[in-house]
Enzyme design. Structure first.
Site: not given
Length: 291
Positions: A122, A142
């Protein structure tokens, strides 16, 4: 003449190293062993983009220290035993970093020097261009580790590579190599390690020669950011964090991840192969990896 990077006391405490290179600022994540993001580092990075962006902002190159890791995302130690409020503070801090990067009016080039996963992806994707070494790996593990990416980061990923490819990365939790990342649009160019920072500096410097007011206006138009939408994304991220943090299934995955980090790395010192089991993801490399 290129000035060497310097570290002051504040930077030493946060893990952020900055240096001026003939008008281009190089910001290096330097938190051994894998440049994981903790809250002090997030706050320092956000301050960098906000402060430098206020008046005559210089071009920026972002990279990581060492040869194996650009950034492995959030520091899992901060999630050990935390209640919901500290997690909310951390998620808000990461959201604020992405907002500050998106709104930085001058060029930002990411020089990805190694594994770039989770929050590290990100972070890289809010640069204007991403250069990566051939051995870099990308992904969002994740889902295997009982965590979730920030909503703003997810939306950026969807915009850059499309919903289908983004869904595959997010829902599989698998890591992909630099070549595949380039094909998807996560990476703009693959550069050999000994040329990576020099190439990033060159691109940043060239972009910085363009009329700053035009560059900033075009960047604003492309990023299409909005205060109300950013607030909504922050609220969605915090609401999701409140729902998953204490969920038994997510908690079990995080506990398994923590236990997996105690396993010894391969005897030959190499990182595990791509797309391996949940406990062989990037954070399991945190046992004194080679820098």
């Amino acid at each position: 003449m290129t000035a060497p990077s310097t570290r002051n006391e504040r930077e030493a405490a946060t893990g952020l190293l900055t240096g001026d290179h003939d008008g281009v600022v190089v910001a290096t994540l330097d938190r051994p062993p894998a440049n994981a993001l903790n809250r002090p580092l997030l706050l320092a990075m956000t301050a960098l983009f906000r402060d430098r962006g206020e008046s005559d902002p210089p071009p920026l190159v972002i990279t990581g220290a060492g040869k194996r890791f650009f950034c492995v995302g959030g520091d899992i130690k901060e999630a050990d035993g935390l209640a919901a409020d500290p997690i909310a503070d951390r998620m808000r801090a990461f959201h604020n970093l992405l907002v500050a990067m998106e709104r930085y009016p001058a060029p930002v080039i990411a020089a990805v020097n190694g594994d770039c996963v989770g929050g590290g992806v990100e972070y890289a994707l809010f640069a204007d261009a991403v250069l990566a070494v051939p051995h870099a790996r990308f992904g969002f593990p994740e889902i295997r580790h009982g965590l979730l990416p920030a909503d703003k980061g997810i939306q950026r990923l969807v915009r850059l590579i499309g919903a289908r490819a983004a869904r595959d990365l997010l829902l599989s939790g698998e890591l992909i190599g630099a070549d595949q990342a380039a094909r998807l649009g996560l990476v703009d160019a693959i550069v050999e390690p000994d040329r990576l920072v020099a190439e990033a500096l060159g691109r940043a410097r060239e972009a910085g020669r363009r009329a700053p007011v035009l560059y900033a206006a075009l960047k604003h138009a492309v990023n299409d950011y909005d205060d109300i939408e950013d607030q909504q994304r922050a609220e969605m991220t915090l609401a999701k964090a409140a729902s998953w943090f204490n969920d038994p299934g997510a908690r079990s995955l995080r506990e398994g991840w923590r236990q997996g980090r105690t396993l010894s790395r391969p005897s030959d010192g190499r990182p595990p192969a791509l797309n391996t089991t949940p406990h062989a993801g990037p954070i399991s490399l945190l046992h004194e990896p080679e820098r």
